[in-house]
Enzyme design. Structure first.
Site, PDB file in Angstrom:
ATOM      1  N   ASP A 120      34.600  41.353 -23.635  1.00 36.33           N
ATOM      2  CA  ASP A 120      35.353  42.610 -23.574  1.00 36.33           C
ATOM      3  C   ASP A 120      36.852  42.378 -23.754  1.00 36.33           C
ATOM      4  O   ASP A 120      37.366  41.311 -23.451  1.00 36.33           O
ATOM      5  CB  ASP A 120      35.076  43.284 -22.221  1.00 36.33           C
ATOM      6  CG  ASP A 120      35.433  44.761 -22.228  1.00 36.33           C
ATOM      7  OD1 ASP A 120      35.629  45.335 -23.315  1.00 36.33           O
ATOM      8  OD2 ASP A 120      35.523  45.340 -21.137  1.00 36.33           O
TER       9      ASP A 120
ATOM     10  N   HIS B 102      38.487  42.648 -32.881  1.00 35.92           N
ATOM     11  CA  HIS B 102      37.105  42.196 -33.088  1.00 35.92           C
ATOM     12  C   HIS B 102      37.081  40.971 -34.004  1.00 35.92           C
ATOM     13  O   HIS B 102      36.329  40.033 -33.770  1.00 35.92           O
ATOM     14  CB  HIS B 102      36.251  43.316 -33.695  1.00 35.92           C
ATOM     15  CG  HIS B 102      36.171  44.550 -32.834  1.00 35.92           C
ATOM     16  ND1 HIS B 102      35.912  44.498 -31.480  1.00 35.92           N
ATOM     17  CD2 HIS B 102      36.318  45.877 -33.128  1.00 35.92           C
ATOM     18  CE1 HIS B 102      35.906  45.738 -30.990  1.00 35.92           C
ATOM     19  NE2 HIS B 102      36.156  46.596 -31.964  1.00 35.92           N
TER      20      HIS B 102
ATOM     21  N   LEU C 101      19.673  25.113 -28.792  1.00 33.10           N
ATOM     22  CA  LEU C 101      20.311  26.237 -28.096  1.00 33.10           C
ATOM     23  C   LEU C 101      19.686  27.545 -28.560  1.00 33.10           C
ATOM     24  O   LEU C 101      19.538  27.766 -29.763  1.00 33.10           O
ATOM     25  CB  LEU C 101      21.820  26.240 -28.403  1.00 33.10           C
ATOM     26  CG  LEU C 101      22.609  27.501 -28.016  1.00 33.10           C
ATOM     27  CD1 LEU C 101      22.644  27.697 -26.500  1.00 33.10           C
ATOM     28  CD2 LEU C 101      24.042  27.434 -28.544  1.00 33.10           C
TER      29      LEU C 101
HETATM   30  C1  IPE Z   1      30.571  46.376 -22.844  1.00 30.86           C
HETATM   31  O1  IPE Z   1      31.901  46.650 -23.127  1.00 30.86           O
HETATM   32  C2  IPE Z   1      29.807  46.214 -24.112  1.00 30.86           C
HETATM   33  C3  IPE Z   1      30.140  45.042 -24.910  1.00 30.86           C
HETATM   34  C4  IPE Z   1      30.968  44.087 -24.597  1.00 30.86           C
HETATM   35  C5  IPE Z   1      29.458  44.968 -26.165  1.00 30.86           C
HETATM   36  P1  IPE Z   1      32.459  48.146 -23.182  1.00 30.86           P
HETATM   37  O2  IPE Z   1      33.910  48.031 -23.459  1.00 30.86           O
HETATM   38  O3  IPE Z   1      31.647  48.962 -24.101  1.00 30.86           O
HETATM   39  O4  IPE Z   1      32.172  48.641 -21.696  1.00 30.86           O
HETATM   40  P2  IPE Z   1      32.922  49.715 -20.813  1.00 30.86           P
HETATM   41  O5  IPE Z   1      33.013  50.961 -21.635  1.00 30.86           O
HETATM   42  O6  IPE Z   1      34.272  49.150 -20.500  1.00 30.86           O
HETATM   43  O7  IPE Z   1      32.094  49.851 -19.577  1.00 30.86           O
HETATM   44  C1  IPE Z   2      34.589  44.471 -26.696  1.00 27.85           C
HETATM   45  O1  IPE Z   2      35.901  44.882 -26.822  1.00 27.85           O
HETATM   46  C2  IPE Z   2      33.820  44.548 -27.993  1.00 27.85           C
HETATM   47  C3  IPE Z   2      32.845  45.657 -28.059  1.00 27.85           C
HETATM   48  C4  IPE Z   2      32.525  46.463 -27.102  1.00 27.85           C
HETATM   49  C5  IPE Z   2      32.181  45.829 -29.337  1.00 27.85           C
HETATM   50  P1  IPE Z   2      36.323  46.410 -26.709  1.00 27.85           P
HETATM   51  O2  IPE Z   2      36.284  46.991 -28.081  1.00 27.85           O
HETATM   52  O3  IPE Z   2      35.506  47.108 -25.695  1.00 27.85           O
HETATM   53  O4  IPE Z   2      37.822  46.263 -26.225  1.00 27.85           O
HETATM   54  P2  IPE Z   2      38.577  47.138 -25.136  1.00 27.85           P
HETATM   55  O5  IPE Z   2      37.735  47.168 -23.904  1.00 27.85           O
HETATM   56  O6  IPE Z   2      38.756  48.507 -25.732  1.00 27.85           O
HETATM   57  O7  IPE Z   2      39.862  46.431 -24.924  1.00 27.85           O
HETATM   58 MG    MG Z   3      35.722  47.378 -23.680  1.00 31.04          MG
END
Ligand code: IPE
Ligand code: IPE
Ligand code: MG
Length: 239
Positions: free
Chosen positions: A15, A32, A126
């Site tokens: 995240d 990303h 793995l």
């Molecule tokens: C969780 O992250 C999903 C992934 C890392 C793929 P999100 O950014 O979607 O989760 P919330 O919205 O903070 O709970």
């Molecule tokens: C995690 O990073 C990747 C996915 C959920 C695909 P985010 O896109 O949720 O990044 P933040 O949480 O907005 O910083």
């Molecule tokens: Mg996020």
């Protein structure tokens, strides 16, 4: 680094990509893109340490509600990642499996996912599982439906923990020993709800694109110093 004990299965909620990009005034997708390099480093380190299972949360069922443009860019990144990493997976004995509702994806992505799974299915060093269009609740409901069918068809007599787990997407992998979540959020976000009953949790403020070898080793070191109890007390504890 000398670890007293390593996890057998590490699960990661990757995240913070969006925040990483925002801090640099860049579009979210740049976060990303830079996160992919962290994926590479973490996969390689996991293999070097002979940890046999790694599960990465890449796209949740809820993430479909993000802007279409972001969702599309994420597919494209997944597509290129799989193309680029297949030779590496084959060379290093990495088996790729997808967990989640793969049929939600466009046909070409589904094909690529299946192709990668098929090509790497004999690999044993793995197991890299990637959660794609994944929801822990959906997974449990799916399992219940399959179990009802199996009972009706006379294929299943009793339902217990052992038989239940065979209906989960993760049937081939053990429960995670360690969950890492980057970017400081203290929640599960619908990840592996059933499987994480006794998983140790490590949360770091580091954003995913900045989570590299040093940060990963720190998380593993923290885990190696923990005492896992599983609800029981050690013999000889006074009192
Ligand atoms: C969780 O992250 C999903 C992934 C890392 C793929 P999100 O950014 O979607 O989760 P919330 O919205 O903070 O709970
Ligand atoms: C995690 O990073 C990747 C996915 C959920 C695909 P985010 O896109 O949720 O990044 P933040 O949480 O907005 O910083
Ligand atoms: Mg996020």
């Amino acid at each position: 680094m000398n670890f007293e004990r390593l996890p057998r299965h590490v699960a990661i909620i990757m995240d913070g990509n969006g925040r990483w990009a925002k801090m640099r005034n860049l579009p979210r997708i740049e976060g990303h893109i830079n996160g992919i390099e962290s994926v590479r480093v973490v996969v390689e380190t996991t293999r070097e340490l002979n940890i046999p299972y790694l599960t990465l949360y890449a796209f949740s069922k809820e993430n479909w509600r993000r802007p279409e443009k972001e969702v599309k860019s994420l597919f494209e990144l997944l597509d290129t990642y799989l193309d680029r990493e297949l030779p590496n997976m084959l060379e290093n004995g990495i088996r790729f499996i997808a967990i989640g509702d793969i049929e939600d994806f466009p046909e070409n992505i589904q094909k690529k996912i299946r192709h990668t799974m098929e090509k790497t299915k004999e690999n044993t060093s793995l197991t890299l599982s990637v959660a794609l269009s994944y929801s822990g609740r959906t997974e449990i409901i799916h399992a219940v439906k399959e179990i009802i069918k199996a009972v009706k068809d006379g294929k299943l007599e009793s339902i217990d923990e052992e038989s239940f787990r065979m209906y989960l997407y993760t049937k081939e992998i053990p429960d995670p020993d360690l969950l890492i979540r980057t970017s400081g959020e203290k929640r599960l976000s619908n990840f592996l709800l059933y499987q994480m009953a006794y998983t140790e949790i490590y949360i770091t403020d580091t954003l995913w694109p900045d989570f590299r070898k040093k940060e990963y080793l720190e998380a593993l070191l923290d885990y190696s110093r923990r005492e896992r109890r599983f609800g029981i007390v050690k013999e000889d504890s006074s009192g």
